[in-house]
Design a protein around this motif. Sequence first.
Motif, PDB file in Angstrom:
ATOM      1  N   THR A  17       0.841  -1.205   0.000  1.00 50.70           N
ATOM      2  CA  THR A  17       0.000   0.000   0.000  1.00 50.70           C
ATOM      3  C   THR A  17       0.875   1.254   0.000  1.00 50.70           C
ATOM      4  O   THR A  17       0.510   2.272  -0.599  1.00 50.70           O
ATOM      5  CB  THR A  17      -0.949  -0.029   1.216  1.00 50.70           C
ATOM      6  OG1 THR A  17      -1.716  -1.244   1.158  1.00 50.70           O
ATOM      7  CG2 THR A  17      -1.897   1.154   1.234  1.00 50.70           C
ATOM      8  N   THR A  60      -6.061  -4.725   3.413  1.00 44.94           N
ATOM      9  CA  THR A  60      -7.170  -5.440   4.050  1.00 44.94           C
ATOM     10  C   THR A  60      -6.613  -6.577   4.898  1.00 44.94           C
ATOM     11  O   THR A  60      -5.818  -7.387   4.404  1.00 44.94           O
ATOM     12  CB  THR A  60      -8.119  -6.019   2.974  1.00 44.94           C
ATOM     13  OG1 THR A  60      -8.646  -4.948   2.184  1.00 44.94           O
ATOM     14  CG2 THR A  60      -9.264  -6.804   3.608  1.00 44.94           C
ATOM     15  N   TYR A  96      -4.633  -5.569  -1.415  1.00 42.64           N
ATOM     16  CA  TYR A  96      -5.412  -6.629  -0.776  1.00 42.64           C
ATOM     17  C   TYR A  96      -4.976  -7.977  -1.355  1.00 42.64           C
ATOM     18  O   TYR A  96      -4.192  -8.034  -2.307  1.00 42.64           O
ATOM     19  CB  TYR A  96      -6.917  -6.408  -0.993  1.00 42.64           C
ATOM     20  CG  TYR A  96      -7.357  -6.680  -2.404  1.00 42.64           C
ATOM     21  CD1 TYR A  96      -7.063  -5.787  -3.429  1.00 42.64           C
ATOM     22  CD2 TYR A  96      -8.035  -7.854  -2.723  1.00 42.64           C
ATOM     23  CE1 TYR A  96      -7.441  -6.049  -4.737  1.00 42.64           C
ATOM     24  CE2 TYR A  96      -8.415  -8.122  -4.033  1.00 42.64           C
ATOM     25  CZ  TYR A  96      -8.120  -7.225  -5.034  1.00 42.64           C
ATOM     26  OH  TYR A  96      -8.484  -7.488  -6.315  1.00 42.64           O
ATOM     27  N   GLY A 100     -10.536  -7.584  -0.191  1.00 49.34           N
ATOM     28  CA  GLY A 100     -10.315  -6.160  -0.471  1.00 49.34           C
ATOM     29  C   GLY A 100     -11.344  -5.174   0.055  1.00 49.34           C
ATOM     30  O   GLY A 100     -11.671  -4.189  -0.613  1.00 49.34           O
ATOM     31  N   ARG A 123      -7.996  -0.364  -5.764  1.00 52.72           N
ATOM     32  CA  ARG A 123      -7.526  -1.582  -5.085  1.00 52.72           C
ATOM     33  C   ARG A 123      -6.534  -2.301  -5.983  1.00 52.72           C
ATOM     34  O   ARG A 123      -6.779  -2.440  -7.184  1.00 52.72           O
ATOM     35  CB  ARG A 123      -8.704  -2.512  -4.806  1.00 52.72           C
ATOM     36  CG  ARG A 123      -9.801  -1.850  -3.994  1.00 52.72           C
ATOM     37  CD  ARG A 123     -10.829  -2.823  -3.520  1.00 52.72           C
ATOM     38  NE  ARG A 123     -11.469  -3.556  -4.601  1.00 52.72           N
ATOM     39  CZ  ARG A 123     -12.303  -4.553  -4.415  1.00 52.72           C
ATOM     40  NH1 ARG A 123     -12.592  -4.949  -3.179  1.00 52.72           N
ATOM     41  NH2 ARG A 123     -12.868  -5.170  -5.428  1.00 52.72           N
TER      42      ARG A 123
END
Length: 155
Positions: A17, A60, A96, A100, A123
Amino acid sequence: MVKPKLVVVYLSTQGNTKKMADAIAHGAEDRGMEARSVSFYEADMNEIRDADAIALGSSTFWYKMHDAMERFIERMGKELGQTAIEGKVGAAFGSYGWSGEAPVDIARMMRSLGIKVIDPVLRVQYEPNERDLEECKRLGKDIANAVKKTVRPVA
Ligand SMILES: Cc1cc2nc3c(=O)[nH]c(=O)nc-3n(C[C@H](O)[C@H](O)[C@H](O)COP(=O)(O)O)c2cc1C
């Protein structure tokens, strides 16, 4: 001339991320914004108050965003108050593995604070590849374009 400002705040356990966050910031810089990508525990509420746009990202874990990111968003609402936040441009993103939920939940929380979250809620599955990073940069550019169209009242 003062450049419009974007703060990108991320929570990332293995850097996936974070890579998205850095690319979003670079995309916004390419469109003339001052942009900073920071981990949630380094994020400064005063900087967020002054920003024209905020992008928030979390990976996530166990079908939701990390608790610490949820608490961060709640704290942002409490410490800054709706008037300081309302009308800012926002974006939500995250890496994720298989379900997600985190970016979608982040977008919902941001919208409930009055932030104008733009599409897409981005995502990326596991580690972002070159194409994914281009999409992240595109989101940064779209944030800059949305900020240009937004006239916020001076506090
Ligand atoms: C303990 C654990 C739980 C996870 N739970 C989920 C999950 O419920 N749903 C999902 O889509 N991915 C899940 N993942 C996958 C991560 O979201 C994925 O590895 C992601 O790329 C991590 O990004 P980060 O480096 O930014 O933290 C989980 C990973 C771990 C290690």
